[in-house]
Design an enzyme around this catalytic site. Structure first.
Site, PDB file in Angstrom:
ATOM      1  N   GLN A 101       0.858  -1.189   0.000  1.00  0.00           N
ATOM      2  CA  GLN A 101       0.000   0.000   0.000  1.00  0.00           C
ATOM      3  C   GLN A 101       0.897   1.243   0.000  1.00  0.00           C
ATOM      4  OE1 GLN A 101      -2.202   1.212   3.605  1.00  0.00           O
ATOM      5  NE2 GLN A 101      -4.047   1.166   2.351  1.00  0.00           N
ATOM      6  N   TYR A 183      -5.980  10.211   4.800  1.00  0.00           N
ATOM      7  CA  TYR A 183      -4.642  10.542   4.320  1.00  0.00           C
ATOM      8  C   TYR A 183      -4.744  11.391   3.051  1.00  0.00           C
ATOM      9  CZ  TYR A 183      -3.530   7.403   8.081  1.00  0.00           C
ATOM     10  OH  TYR A 183      -3.466   6.848   9.324  1.00  0.00           O
ATOM     11  N   LEU A 302     -14.445  -5.482  10.514  1.00  0.00           N
ATOM     12  CA  LEU A 302     -15.184  -6.399  11.375  1.00  0.00           C
ATOM     13  C   LEU A 302     -15.779  -7.569  10.602  1.00  0.00           C
ATOM     14  CD1 LEU A 302     -16.685  -3.932  14.010  1.00  0.00           C
ATOM     15  CD2 LEU A 302     -14.817  -5.569  14.309  1.00  0.00           C
TER      16      LEU A 302
END
Ligand SMILES: Cc1cc2nc3c(=O)[nH]c(=O)nc-3n(C[C@H](O)[C@H](O)[C@H](O)COP(=O)(O)O)c2cc1C
Length: 366
Positions: A101, A183, A302
């Site tokens: 990434q 970001y 999750l």
């Protein structure tokens, strides 16, 4: 019944053995951007999780684009050499393929490691200047970033391209841009953090311009034998921020700029943003993005139970799922999921003895 979670998927020239991905996770354990022994151990461990793909944590394309002093970078020959050693090692000992990434933290840079406070670096902690679309801090008490000039935009674009070239030399199978979690690329896309009056701000088309320019510039150097993608936000969870329609537009734009896949995450734009905490909370966002943009889509957040992951893929809501905390908690999550779903997963020869055909203990354990 055959498992869809454990069916292979092709992204550009890359074939992944299954749809399970280890999500990028910062370890805050690098030295001047260079990976350390911690990364060899951590990545070596998760190379044998059963996931088809492991993605290296958010990696700063320039030093000021790292989140913390401990974040990994890929802006120097030393960073590249250290990362190549780690990835060569992990490839040798594991079953996963490897992605990276590429990131720029923008206004969230110059921060403390989570266990050192997770706030902005204070004057005694060697802080650095942060840059962003607009001079708006992440939250109260955070550094006020400097508004990027056209020259900064060109410099950062070049830094993404240079880091992608380094990632290719290291031999990654996939490369993805970090356009989520507040970001830099996300900060340009969201109307909350981008108040520019030039062609990089205002309308949605203008706000998406910089992330899409970066994607196109990176694609120009990444051959189709390597899959290129982006993590984006499906929702800022804030009024006036990115909503699922804007997220789908960004995904379409990325596809048009040459991306092979997107990952739909959410949140993190401001100090006040709060994510939902229900299982698979990003799945509805991913489903919409996949449907509207028609691009291979991964989701995250999750996802814990094998049956939950299986249903997301089998119902066509996403093409891949990523696991973060779940796979830190259970580094053989993929093995356990394969057993639960009645299928097989590749294991290294050293560990074949714990497979269902050779170890009755597995059945006894349940
Ligand atoms: C320790 C840690 C570090 C993380 N670092 C990153 C990162 O580098 N890049 C990123 O996109 N997400 C990062 N995340 C977010 C995860 O990739 C993932 O999206 C999030 O934890 C939700 O998935 P989960 O519920 O399976 O943990 C991080 C999460 C954790 C727990």
């Amino acid at each position: 019944m055959t498992s869809q979670l454990f069916s292979p998927i092709r992204l550009a020239g890359v074939e992944l053995a299954n749809r399970i991905v280890v999500s990028p996770m910062c370890q805050y354990s690098a030295e001047d951007g260079a990976m350390t022994e911690w990364h060899s151990t951590h990545i070596g461990m998760l190379a044998n999780s059963g996931a088809g793909l492991f993605i290296v944590e958010a990696t700063g394309v320039e030093a000021r684009g790292r989140i913390t002093h401990g974040c990994v970078g890929l802006y120097s020959d030393a960073d590249e050499a250290a990362m190549k050693r780690v990835i060569d090692h992990a490839r040798k000992i594991g079953t996963a393929k490897f992605g990276i990434q590429l990131a720029h933290a923008g206004r969230k840079a110059s921060s403390q490691r989570p266990w050192q406070g997770a706030g902005p670096l204070s004057s005694g902690e060697n802080p650095w200047e942060t840059i962003a679309p607009s001079p708006i801090p992440f939250g109260p008490g955070w550094h006020t970033p400097r508004e990027m000039t056209d020259k900064d935009i060109a410099t950062v674009t070049e830094a993404f391209v240079a880091a992608a070239k380094r990632a290719l030399r290291i031999g990654f199978d996939t490369i993805e841009l970090h356009a989520a979690h507040g970001y830099l690329l996300h900060a340009f896309a969201s109307a909350i953090s981008n108040k520019r009056a030039d062609r990089y701000g205002g309308s949605l088309e203008n706000r998406l311009r910089f992330p899409l320019e970066v994607m196109a510039a990176v694609r120009a150097v990444v051959p189709s034998s390597v899959a290129l993608g982006a993590r984006l936000t499906g929702s800022d969870w804030l009024d006036g921020g990115i909503n699922p329609d804007e997220a789908a537009a960004l995904a379409k734009g990325f596809k048009g700029a040459g991306a092979d896949y997107v990952d739909v995450s959410s949140g993190g734009l401001t100090h006040a943003a709060r994510n939902p905490t229900d299982p698979g909370y990003n799945v509805p966002l991913a489903e919409k993005v996949k449907r509207d943009a028609g691009i291979a889509t991964r989701t995250v957040g999750l996802i814990l139970a094998p049956q939950q992951a299986e249903a997301i893929i089998a119902d066509g809501r996403a093409d891949m799922i990523a696991l973060g905390r779940g796979v830190l908690n259970d580094p053989r999550w993929g093995w356990h999921a394969a057993f639960a779903l009645g299928t097989e997963v590749a294991r290294v020869p050293q560990y074949l003895r714990v497979g269902p055909k050779l170890w009755p203990g597995l059945t006894m354990k349940g």
